[in-house]
Design a protein around this motif. Structure first.
Motif, PDB file in Angstrom:
ATOM      1  N   PHE A  68       0.842  -1.197   0.000  1.00  0.00           N
ATOM      2  CA  PHE A  68       0.000   0.000   0.000  1.00  0.00           C
ATOM      3  C   PHE A  68       0.876   1.247   0.000  1.00  0.00           C
ATOM      4  O   PHE A  68       2.014   1.218   0.445  1.00  0.00           O
ATOM      5  CB  PHE A  68      -0.858   0.049   1.275  1.00  0.00           C
ATOM      6  CG  PHE A  68      -2.127  -0.761   1.210  1.00  0.00           C
ATOM      7  CD1 PHE A  68      -2.087  -2.115   0.888  1.00  0.00           C
ATOM      8  CD2 PHE A  68      -3.349  -0.178   1.493  1.00  0.00           C
ATOM      9  CE1 PHE A  68      -3.256  -2.866   0.846  1.00  0.00           C
ATOM     10  CE2 PHE A  68      -4.519  -0.918   1.458  1.00  0.00           C
ATOM     11  CZ  PHE A  68      -4.478  -2.260   1.133  1.00  0.00           C
ATOM     12  N   ARG A  69       0.322   2.350  -0.472  1.00  0.00           N
ATOM     13  CA  ARG A  69       0.945   3.636  -0.184  1.00  0.00           C
ATOM     14  C   ARG A  69       0.176   4.228   0.980  1.00  0.00           C
ATOM     15  O   ARG A  69      -1.022   4.500   0.869  1.00  0.00           O
ATOM     16  CB  ARG A  69       0.905   4.597  -1.362  1.00  0.00           C
ATOM     17  CG  ARG A  69       1.750   5.852  -1.030  1.00  0.00           C
ATOM     18  CD  ARG A  69       1.494   7.008  -1.967  1.00  0.00           C
ATOM     19  NE  ARG A  69       1.512   6.585  -3.333  1.00  0.00           N
ATOM     20  CZ  ARG A  69       0.721   7.111  -4.262  1.00  0.00           C
ATOM     21  NH1 ARG A  69      -0.133   8.065  -3.938  1.00  0.00           N
ATOM     22  NH2 ARG A  69       0.761   6.671  -5.494  1.00  0.00           N
ATOM     23  N   ILE A  70       0.835   4.401   2.095  1.00  0.00           N
ATOM     24  CA  ILE A  70       0.157   4.882   3.292  1.00  0.00           C
ATOM     25  C   ILE A  70       0.128   6.402   3.287  1.00  0.00           C
ATOM     26  O   ILE A  70       1.163   7.054   3.221  1.00  0.00           O
ATOM     27  CB  ILE A  70       0.855   4.351   4.558  1.00  0.00           C
ATOM     28  CG1 ILE A  70       0.747   2.823   4.592  1.00  0.00           C
ATOM     29  CG2 ILE A  70       0.237   4.968   5.803  1.00  0.00           C
ATOM     30  CD1 ILE A  70       1.534   2.159   5.691  1.00  0.00           C
ATOM     31  N   THR A  71      -1.089   6.951   3.340  1.00  0.00           N
ATOM     32  CA  THR A  71      -1.231   8.405   3.231  1.00  0.00           C
ATOM     33  C   THR A  71      -1.654   9.057   4.537  1.00  0.00           C
ATOM     34  O   THR A  71      -1.539  10.257   4.698  1.00  0.00           O
ATOM     35  CB  THR A  71      -2.286   8.762   2.172  1.00  0.00           C
ATOM     36  OG1 THR A  71      -3.513   8.115   2.525  1.00  0.00           O
ATOM     37  CG2 THR A  71      -1.854   8.277   0.806  1.00  0.00           C
TER      38      THR A  71
ATOM     39  N   VAL B   7      -4.103  -2.011   7.381  1.00  0.00           N
ATOM     40  CA  VAL B   7      -4.056  -0.868   6.472  1.00  0.00           C
ATOM     41  C   VAL B   7      -5.274  -0.938   5.592  1.00  0.00           C
ATOM     42  O   VAL B   7      -5.568  -1.989   5.013  1.00  0.00           O
ATOM     43  CB  VAL B   7      -2.843  -0.929   5.510  1.00  0.00           C
ATOM     44  CG1 VAL B   7      -2.477   0.464   5.064  1.00  0.00           C
ATOM     45  CG2 VAL B   7      -1.684  -1.641   6.123  1.00  0.00           C
TER      46      VAL B   7
ATOM     47  N   GLU C 196      -8.210   3.851   1.066  1.00  0.00           N
ATOM     48  CA  GLU C 196      -9.216   4.913   1.177  1.00  0.00           C
ATOM     49  C   GLU C 196     -10.102   4.974  -0.055  1.00  0.00           C
ATOM     50  O   GLU C 196     -11.124   5.628  -0.048  1.00  0.00           O
ATOM     51  CB  GLU C 196      -8.520   6.266   1.364  1.00  0.00           C
ATOM     52  CG  GLU C 196      -7.776   6.358   2.672  1.00  0.00           C
ATOM     53  CD  GLU C 196      -7.394   7.789   3.006  1.00  0.00           C
ATOM     54  OE1 GLU C 196      -6.539   8.340   2.292  1.00  0.00           O
ATOM     55  OE2 GLU C 196      -7.947   8.336   3.976  1.00  0.00           O
TER      56      GLU C 196
ATOM     57  N   LEU D 220      -4.096   2.599   9.884  1.00  0.00           N
ATOM     58  CA  LEU D 220      -3.402   3.102   8.696  1.00  0.00           C
ATOM     59  C   LEU D 220      -4.364   3.205   7.531  1.00  0.00           C
ATOM     60  O   LEU D 220      -5.209   2.341   7.331  1.00  0.00           O
ATOM     61  CB  LEU D 220      -2.262   2.155   8.335  1.00  0.00           C
ATOM     62  CG  LEU D 220      -1.215   1.938   9.427  1.00  0.00           C
ATOM     63  CD1 LEU D 220      -0.392   0.695   9.134  1.00  0.00           C
ATOM     64  CD2 LEU D 220      -0.325   3.151   9.542  1.00  0.00           C
ATOM     65  N   PHE D 221      -4.229   4.270   6.771  1.00  0.00           N
ATOM     66  CA  PHE D 221      -5.054   4.439   5.587  1.00  0.00           C
ATOM     67  C   PHE D 221      -4.160   4.830   4.416  1.00  0.00           C
ATOM     68  O   PHE D 221      -3.135   5.477   4.601  1.00  0.00           O
ATOM     69  CB  PHE D 221      -6.097   5.531   5.817  1.00  0.00           C
ATOM     70  CG  PHE D 221      -6.959   5.262   7.009  1.00  0.00           C
ATOM     71  CD1 PHE D 221      -8.086   4.457   6.892  1.00  0.00           C
ATOM     72  CD2 PHE D 221      -6.635   5.774   8.247  1.00  0.00           C
ATOM     73  CE1 PHE D 221      -8.881   4.188   7.999  1.00  0.00           C
ATOM     74  CE2 PHE D 221      -7.425   5.511   9.357  1.00  0.00           C
ATOM     75  CZ  PHE D 221      -8.546   4.717   9.231  1.00  0.00           C
ATOM     76  N   GLY D 222      -4.557   4.422   3.242  1.00  0.00           N
ATOM     77  CA  GLY D 222      -3.746   4.764   2.081  1.00  0.00           C
ATOM     78  C   GLY D 222      -4.366   4.243   0.813  1.00  0.00           C
ATOM     79  O   GLY D 222      -5.592   4.168   0.689  1.00  0.00           O
ATOM     80  N   LEU D 223      -3.497   3.871  -0.129  1.00  0.00           N
ATOM     81  CA  LEU D 223      -3.963   3.363  -1.411  1.00  0.00           C
ATOM     82  C   LEU D 223      -3.385   1.976  -1.616  1.00  0.00           C
ATOM     83  O   LEU D 223      -2.193   1.763  -1.473  1.00  0.00           O
ATOM     84  CB  LEU D 223      -3.462   4.281  -2.538  1.00  0.00           C
ATOM     85  CG  LEU D 223      -4.404   5.334  -3.129  1.00  0.00           C
ATOM     86  CD1 LEU D 223      -5.536   5.705  -2.182  1.00  0.00           C
ATOM     87  CD2 LEU D 223      -3.627   6.576  -3.529  1.00  0.00           C
ATOM     88  N   CYS D 224      -4.254   1.044  -1.960  1.00  0.00           N
ATOM     89  CA  CYS D 224      -3.792  -0.322  -2.165  1.00  0.00           C
ATOM     90  C   CYS D 224      -3.059  -0.416  -3.501  1.00  0.00           C
ATOM     91  O   CYS D 224      -3.135   0.496  -4.318  1.00  0.00           O
ATOM     92  CB  CYS D 224      -4.974  -1.281  -2.131  1.00  0.00           C
ATOM     93  SG  CYS D 224      -5.992  -1.217  -3.602  1.00  0.00           S
ATOM     94  N   PRO D 225      -2.345  -1.494  -3.725  1.00  0.00           N
ATOM     95  CA  PRO D 225      -1.565  -1.645  -4.953  1.00  0.00           C
ATOM     96  C   PRO D 225      -2.357  -1.342  -6.220  1.00  0.00           C
ATOM     97  O   PRO D 225      -1.863  -0.656  -7.110  1.00  0.00           O
ATOM     98  CB  PRO D 225      -1.129  -3.112  -4.892  1.00  0.00           C
ATOM     99  CG  PRO D 225      -1.042  -3.409  -3.437  1.00  0.00           C
ATOM    100  CD  PRO D 225      -2.151  -2.612  -2.811  1.00  0.00           C
TER     101      PRO D 225
ATOM    102  N   LYS E  92      -3.382   2.556  -6.319  1.00  0.00           N
ATOM    103  CA  LYS E  92      -2.309   3.546  -6.394  1.00  0.00           C
ATOM    104  C   LYS E  92      -1.660   3.570  -7.770  1.00  0.00           C
ATOM    105  O   LYS E  92      -1.082   4.575  -8.161  1.00  0.00           O
ATOM    106  CB  LYS E  92      -1.260   3.284  -5.322  1.00  0.00           C
ATOM    107  CG  LYS E  92      -0.215   2.242  -5.676  1.00  0.00           C
ATOM    108  CD  LYS E  92       0.824   2.109  -4.564  1.00  0.00           C
ATOM    109  CE  LYS E  92       1.846   1.034  -4.911  1.00  0.00           C
ATOM    110  NZ  LYS E  92       2.699   0.675  -3.771  1.00  0.00           N
TER     111      LYS E  92
END
Lengths: 143, 143
Positions: free
Chosen positions: A124-127, B95, B98, B133-138, B141
């Motif tokens: 993931f890219r953690i934002t 994670v 979002e 944790l929050f972000g963009l998954c593979p 992203k």
DNA sequence: TTTGTTGCAAAGGGTTTGCAGGAGA
DNA sequence: TCTCCTGCAAACCCTTTGCAACAAA
């Protein structure tokens, strides 16, 4: 006259954000600023000296303050919203003592390296992240 | 017969923990195990195929499972409880993407050094932490 | 048969909404 | 005066509780 000055600064901040200066708002901010731990709405109201405002008013104001980054909203496993005043608008975390309930801000964020490791592991890219810390404060941990 | 086997393992775990094996429990676990994100009680019930159990039953079981470390309870700013199945009982974090909502576990905990730094800054002894944790998954992203 | 489980309905309780009256500016 | 704010009461709605019927063992 430190007090006078503090109040003036706070009122100016309210006005600057487009808020009217009301005794309710002043009281909410005063309680939050001088609290050493996250407070529920009920707790905020009970700590208002000489002034008691309605529950909806407190919620509404807290919500507005949160939108301005002035307060942080925490909700734990008990499902109750608690609010903390943020002295700094920079990213930070709170550590709360499990014994006496006192909480302090930890400025900055030491998670950079840990987050990188987790990004690598998960792909993931953690934002964004939210970290809640619990432990023993200096007084409670010393014997 | 992978399925048969999985079911047998799950039922044995239930019995081993002193639970009776009921279709409701089996359904809850099945839904949670195959979900790629935290689920609310309402979502869990709506995903039960061929079986629909009552809301209180789901809450009660989830609570019991949580006590056994089988599920983790998350409650975000929307005040709604969501539950994730924990494949490992070791300390870990989740994670969540979002964009698509998918969530994965990050095994282990890379926070050791960061926590030490925060202990030094705050003077607290940190005994427990909760990290979201929050972000963009593979998938999300990429581009 | 025994005792844990379930389901329904009702209670609980923190948070939000509607609206009329009140007060900053 | 003109809006924004406040307070009251009611509405909301997720979660929990009580209790009688049910089913695993």
């Amino acid at each position: 006259m430190v007090h006078r000055n503090t109040n003036a600064v706070r009122d100016a901040a309210l006005r600057g954000a487009g808020f009217r200066v009301t005794p309710q708002r002043q009281a909410i901010i005063r309680v939050l600023e001088t609290s050493d731990r996250p407070l529920s709405v009920e707790e905020i109201i009970s700590r208002m000296k000489g002034y008691r405002s309605g529950v909806p008013t407190v919620y509404r104001n807290l919500q507005q303050f949160a939108e301005h980054g002035w307060v942080e909203t925490l909700v734990g496993p008990d499902q109750i919203m608690r609010f903390v005043w943020c002295s700094t608008s920079k990213h930070h975390h709170h550590v709360q003592c499990e014994q006496c309930g006192r909480a302090v801000e930890v400025e900055g964020c030491a998670l950079k390296r840990a987050l990188e490791a987790m990004e690598a592991k998960s792909g993931f890219r953690i934002t964004r992240h939210q970290l809640q810390l619990f432990g023993l404060c200096p007084e409670c941990k010393g014997e």
